[in-house]
Design an enzyme around this catalytic site. Structure first.
Site, PDB file in Angstrom:
ATOM      1  N   ASP A  34       0.861  -1.182   0.000  1.00 13.78           N
ATOM      2  CA  ASP A  34       0.000   0.000   0.000  1.00 13.78           C
ATOM      3  C   ASP A  34       0.899   1.235   0.000  1.00 13.78           C
ATOM      4  O   ASP A  34       1.728   1.390   0.900  1.00 13.78           O
ATOM      5  CB  ASP A  34      -0.869  -0.035   1.271  1.00 13.78           C
ATOM      6  CG  ASP A  34      -1.770   1.172   1.383  1.00 13.78           C
ATOM      7  OD1 ASP A  34      -2.771   1.090   2.097  1.00 13.78           O
ATOM      8  OD2 ASP A  34      -1.471   2.219   0.754  1.00 13.78           O
ATOM      9  N   ASP A  67       0.202   7.694  -9.398  1.00 12.54           N
ATOM     10  CA  ASP A  67      -0.622   7.229 -10.518  1.00 12.54           C
ATOM     11  C   ASP A  67      -1.669   6.279  -9.950  1.00 12.54           C
ATOM     12  O   ASP A  67      -1.617   5.056 -10.136  1.00 12.54           O
ATOM     13  CB  ASP A  67       0.261   6.534 -11.557  1.00 12.54           C
ATOM     14  CG  ASP A  67      -0.553   6.004 -12.716  1.00 12.54           C
ATOM     15  OD1 ASP A  67      -0.078   5.068 -13.402  1.00 12.54           O
ATOM     16  OD2 ASP A  67      -1.683   6.495 -12.924  1.00 12.54           O
TER      17      ASP A  67
HETATM   18  N1  SAM Z   1      -3.708   5.743 -15.313  1.00  9.89           N
HETATM   19  C1  SAM Z   1      -4.838   5.392 -14.482  1.00  9.89           C
HETATM   20  C2  SAM Z   1      -5.689   6.582 -14.173  1.00  9.89           C
HETATM   21  O1  SAM Z   1      -5.326   7.664 -14.603  1.00  9.89           O
HETATM   22  O2  SAM Z   1      -6.707   6.391 -13.513  1.00  9.89           O
HETATM   23  C3  SAM Z   1      -4.384   4.713 -13.218  1.00  9.89           C
HETATM   24  C4  SAM Z   1      -3.369   3.691 -13.562  1.00  9.89           C
HETATM   25  S1  SAM Z   1      -2.962   2.440 -12.533  1.00  9.89           S
HETATM   26  C5  SAM Z   1      -3.918   1.164 -13.201  1.00  9.89           C
HETATM   27  C6  SAM Z   1      -3.711   2.738 -10.950  1.00  9.89           C
HETATM   28  C7  SAM Z   1      -3.047   1.778  -9.994  1.00  9.89           C
HETATM   29  O3  SAM Z   1      -3.173   2.227  -8.653  1.00  9.89           O
HETATM   30  C8  SAM Z   1      -3.668   0.365 -10.034  1.00  9.89           C
HETATM   31  O4  SAM Z   1      -2.687  -0.532 -10.507  1.00  9.89           O
HETATM   32  C9  SAM Z   1      -4.039   0.085  -8.575  1.00  9.89           C
HETATM   33  O5  SAM Z   1      -3.843  -1.252  -8.204  1.00  9.89           O
HETATM   34  C10 SAM Z   1      -3.091   1.033  -7.852  1.00  9.89           C
HETATM   35  N2  SAM Z   1      -3.464   1.384  -6.473  1.00  9.89           N
HETATM   36  C11 SAM Z   1      -4.691   1.668  -5.991  1.00  9.89           C
HETATM   37  N3  SAM Z   1      -4.617   1.946  -4.666  1.00  9.89           N
HETATM   38  C12 SAM Z   1      -3.303   1.826  -4.310  1.00  9.89           C
HETATM   39  C13 SAM Z   1      -2.595   1.983  -3.080  1.00  9.89           C
HETATM   40  N4  SAM Z   1      -3.233   2.328  -1.939  1.00  9.89           N
HETATM   41  N5  SAM Z   1      -1.249   1.794  -3.079  1.00  9.89           N
HETATM   42  C14 SAM Z   1      -0.589   1.456  -4.218  1.00  9.89           C
HETATM   43  N6  SAM Z   1      -1.211   1.272  -5.425  1.00  9.89           N
HETATM   44  C15 SAM Z   1      -2.560   1.463  -5.456  1.00  9.89           C
END
Ligand code: SAM
Length: 290
Positions: free
Chosen positions: A145, A163
């Site tokens: 996280d 991101d």
């Molecule tokens: N480009 C996209 C957008 O603009 O909405 C987002 C890209 S990427 C897919 C978003 C990533 O954030 C996902 O892989 C998700 O698993 C990750 N994510 C969500 N919550 C998170 C957290 N608390 N810590 C780390 N990664 C996280």
């Protein structure tokens, strides 16, 4: 006569509560799974190519991902000008990582992604997004996280790129003040954090929430804009937090020489677009400047 197979449409649910949805015909579903963190579907669409949605929200499409990934990466790195260490929070598809490692001046990239399934399946089904960047020797890939990581790490970064998904599910913690404060403590002096802050015409409260918190943490709390067709509703805001007031107004000639020295080509980013991205329309200024 056998019935034609029913078409599958993947509905964008981000604005369902507000009474708006749009949908993408899934000509072929490549993968679908409840990953334990979120619902993940990867599918092919005639107009946007291969796409991924998490919890019904469009994350990335092959056709327009370059806009978001170039603008989230090259604006902070070229504005800073002396970036050695980068932290990516989220970014599971590898698009931000791909753009970061194009900067040969960057010595080390830490990427903290909560859901290994996203990275695994994007490497397999959307390999063009990361384009081999996961093999870059400068990468330290951490599955955790992001909010916990910045609380616990003693590493320092010149640029932090958040991101994230939208503030639903596991992404919600990445919009809290305690996360921003902990991230700020991981920045080197003069460092900058940029955040995925949605489309202000549709999600103004999301940007307002980040800016209000940034104002209590940084000398400069602002945003810049880029228009990504599949993030519907107009230009998307990228939150900007830093204590270095000069970073937002690096002269065009300086950006041009830094971009030339970086030595790679882009499909959206140019130094002129970089400068123009900080020229905010009135309705966004009304959110940023209250
Ligand atoms: N480009 C996209 C957008 O603009 O909405 C987002 C890209 S990427 C897919 C978003 C990533 O954030 C996902 O892989 C998700 O698993 C990750 N994510 C969500 N919550 C998170 C957290 N608390 N810590 C780390 N990664 C996280």
């Amino acid at each position: 006569m056998a019935e034609a197979p029913k078409e599958r449409w993947v509905v964008e649910t981000l604005y369902e509560k507000e009474g708006f949805t749009c949908s993408f015909r899934a000509d072929e579903v490549r993968y679908e799974e409840e990953t334990g963190q979120q619902h993940l579907v990867i599918f092919d669409n005639a107009l946007f190519g291969r796409m991924m949605a998490l919890d019904g929200i469009t994350q990335v499409t092959e056709r327009d991902e370059f806009i978001y990934h170039e603008m989230m990466t090259h604006v902070p790195i070229l504005a800073h000008g002396r970036v050695k260490n980068v932290l990516i929070i989220g970014g599971g598809d590898g698009g931000i990582l791909r753009e970061v490692v194009r900067h040969k001046s960057v010595g080390h990239v830490t990427m903290v992604e909560i859901d290994p399934a996203v990275t695994d399946f994007c490497k397999k089904h959307l390999p063009g997004i990361s384009a081999g960047a996961f093999d870059d020797p400068r990468l330290d890939l951490v599955f955790a996280d992001g909010a916990k990581f910045v609380e616990e790490t003693d590493r320092k970064f010149d640029v932090i790129i958040v991101d994230s998904t939208d503030p639903v599910g596991p992404g919600e913690v990445l919009f809290r003040e305690e996360f921003y404060r902990a991230a700020a403590s991981c920045l080197t002096p003069g460092g900058v954090i940029v955040t995925q802050n949605g489309v202000p015409f549709m999600q103004g409260a999301e940007l307002a929430g980040t800016i209000e918190k940034f104002r209590r943490i940084f000398k400069v709390a602002s945003c810049y804009l880029a228009t990504i067709p599949t993030y519907v509703g107009g230009p998307m805001a990228m939150g900007w937090g830093t204590d270095d007031e000069t970073l937002k107004s690096v002269p065009l000639a300086e950006l041009e020489s830094r971009f030339a020295a970086a030595g790679f080509s882009t499909r959206y980013y140019t130094p002129e677009v970089h400068k123009a991205a900080f020229a905010l329309p009135r309705y966004v200024l009304d959110i940023v400047e209250v």
